[in-house]
Design an enzyme around this catalytic site. Structure first.
Site, PDB file in Angstrom:
ATOM      1  N   HIS A  35       0.613  -1.242  -0.042  1.00  0.00           N
ATOM      2  CA  HIS A  35      -0.143  -0.070   0.080  1.00  0.00           C
ATOM      3  C   HIS A  35       0.895   1.090  -0.045  1.00  0.00           C
ATOM      4  CE1 HIS A  35      -2.525   3.392   1.671  1.00  0.00           C
ATOM      5  NE2 HIS A  35      -3.605   2.414   1.254  1.00  0.00           N
ATOM      6  N   ARG A  78      -2.754   0.898  -4.644  1.00  0.00           N
ATOM      7  CA  ARG A  78      -2.260  -0.344  -4.585  1.00  0.00           C
ATOM      8  C   ARG A  78      -2.408  -1.062  -6.036  1.00  0.00           C
ATOM      9  NH1 ARG A  78      -6.830  -2.428  -0.989  1.00  0.00           N
ATOM     10  NH2 ARG A  78      -7.937  -0.672  -1.639  1.00  0.00           N
ATOM     11  N   LYS A  81      -6.008  -0.824  -8.630  1.00  0.00           N
ATOM     12  CA  LYS A  81      -7.013   0.319  -7.961  1.00  0.00           C
ATOM     13  C   LYS A  81      -6.813   1.230  -8.889  1.00  0.00           C
ATOM     14  CE  LYS A  81      -8.413  -2.256  -4.271  1.00  0.00           C
ATOM     15  NZ  LYS A  81      -9.472  -2.719  -4.232  1.00  0.00           N
ATOM     16  N   ASP A  84      -5.936   8.123  -7.270  1.00  0.00           N
ATOM     17  CA  ASP A  84      -6.388   8.870  -6.034  1.00  0.00           C
ATOM     18  C   ASP A  84      -5.386   9.997  -5.653  1.00  0.00           C
ATOM     19  OD1 ASP A  84      -7.060   9.745  -3.363  1.00  0.00           O
ATOM     20  OD2 ASP A  84      -7.700   8.111  -2.593  1.00  0.00           O
ATOM     21  N   CYS A  86      -4.599  11.858  -3.266  1.00  0.00           N
ATOM     22  CA  CYS A  86      -3.820  11.809  -2.154  1.00  0.00           C
ATOM     23  C   CYS A  86      -2.504  11.097  -2.110  1.00  0.00           C
ATOM     24  CB  CYS A  86      -4.496  11.242  -0.782  1.00  0.00           C
ATOM     25  SG  CYS A  86      -4.652   9.490  -0.870  1.00  0.00           S
ATOM     26  N   TYR A  87      -2.313  10.076  -3.155  1.00  0.00           N
ATOM     27  CA  TYR A  87      -1.183   9.136  -3.587  1.00  0.00           C
ATOM     28  C   TYR A  87      -0.298  10.160  -4.172  1.00  0.00           C
ATOM     29  CZ  TYR A  87      -3.631   5.337  -1.697  1.00  0.00           C
ATOM     30  OH  TYR A  87      -4.314   4.609  -0.792  1.00  0.00           O
ATOM     31  N   ASP A 135     -10.187  13.219  -4.141  1.00  0.00           N
ATOM     32  CA  ASP A 135      -9.867  11.970  -4.580  1.00  0.00           C
ATOM     33  C   ASP A 135      -9.728  11.840  -6.166  1.00  0.00           C
ATOM     34  OD1 ASP A 135      -9.784   9.236  -5.484  1.00  0.00           O
ATOM     35  OD2 ASP A 135     -10.909   8.740  -3.708  1.00  0.00           O
ATOM     36  N   ASP A 142     -12.482  17.361   0.049  1.00  0.00           N
ATOM     37  CA  ASP A 142     -12.304  17.369   1.621  1.00  0.00           C
ATOM     38  C   ASP A 142     -10.872  17.906   1.906  1.00  0.00           C
ATOM     39  OD1 ASP A 142     -10.302  14.910   1.708  1.00  0.00           O
ATOM     40  OD2 ASP A 142     -12.374  13.943   0.706  1.00  0.00           O
ATOM     41  N   HIS A 145      -7.999  15.139   1.404  1.00  0.00           N
ATOM     42  CA  HIS A 145      -7.318  15.195  -0.028  1.00  0.00           C
ATOM     43  C   HIS A 145      -6.733  16.525  -0.477  1.00  0.00           C
ATOM     44  CE1 HIS A 145      -9.498  11.353  -0.063  1.00  0.00           C
ATOM     45  NE2 HIS A 145      -8.762  11.012  -0.982  1.00  0.00           N
TER      46      HIS A 145
END
Length: 152
Positions: A35, A78, A81, A84, A86-87, A135, A142, A145
């Site tokens: 992750h 991951r 997936k 996103d 935030c990554y 995201d 939010d 993020h």
């Protein structure tokens, strides 16, 4: 003077290294799925402790390289997936830590991901037209993020 520091005990670094998966990233504990968040934390801790050499650098580098999606430009956390926002911090930060370590070894300072593609994802997909970041386009903005999109 750091010799008496219990955090410098090699067993800590070995435990972190044991969390590396067959894919190359890190899970929360041994035998967990790799992750992005855990990978950043594990790699940053090993870098601070000076024990990055305990892990399989080649598989780690390969796993991180496969997290930036070619079409979207953002990172997923991951295998298999969706991207996103935030990554951009978690995966982008892990790449930067690894590149820093490898740069120390090879006297280089290059970042090994496509920065322009990542910026494009954040500005075009993660940015909400009313302000804030999210995201992905189907999700609401939010604070979490917004913070991690910008931190990446």
């Amino acid at each position: 003077e750091h010799y008496n520091n219990p955090l410098r005990d090699l067993s800590i670094s070995r435990h972190i290294a044991d969390c590396q998966t067959f894919e190359g990233g890190f899970g929360a504990e041994p035998f967990n799925e790799a992750h992005g968040g855990y990978t950043f934390c594990a790699l940053a801790a090993l870098r601070i402790l000076g024990t990055v050499s305990l892990v399989d650098i080649d598989t780690l580098q390969s796993w991180l390289a496969r997290r930036q999606m070619g079409f979207e430009g953002g990172f997923c956390g991951r295998t298999n997936k969706l991207v996103d926002g935030c990554y951009s911090f978690w995966q982008g930060g892990a790449v930067a830590v690894l590149d820093s370590y490898l740069g120390d070894e090879m006297k280089s300072s290059e970042i090994s991901y496509d920065e322009q593609m990542l910026q494009r994802y954040i500005l075009l997909c993660a940015q909400d037209v009313n302000g804030g970041l999210r995201d992905k386009p189907s999700k609401p903005k939010d604070f979490y993020h917004s913070c991690y999109n910008l931190s990446g």
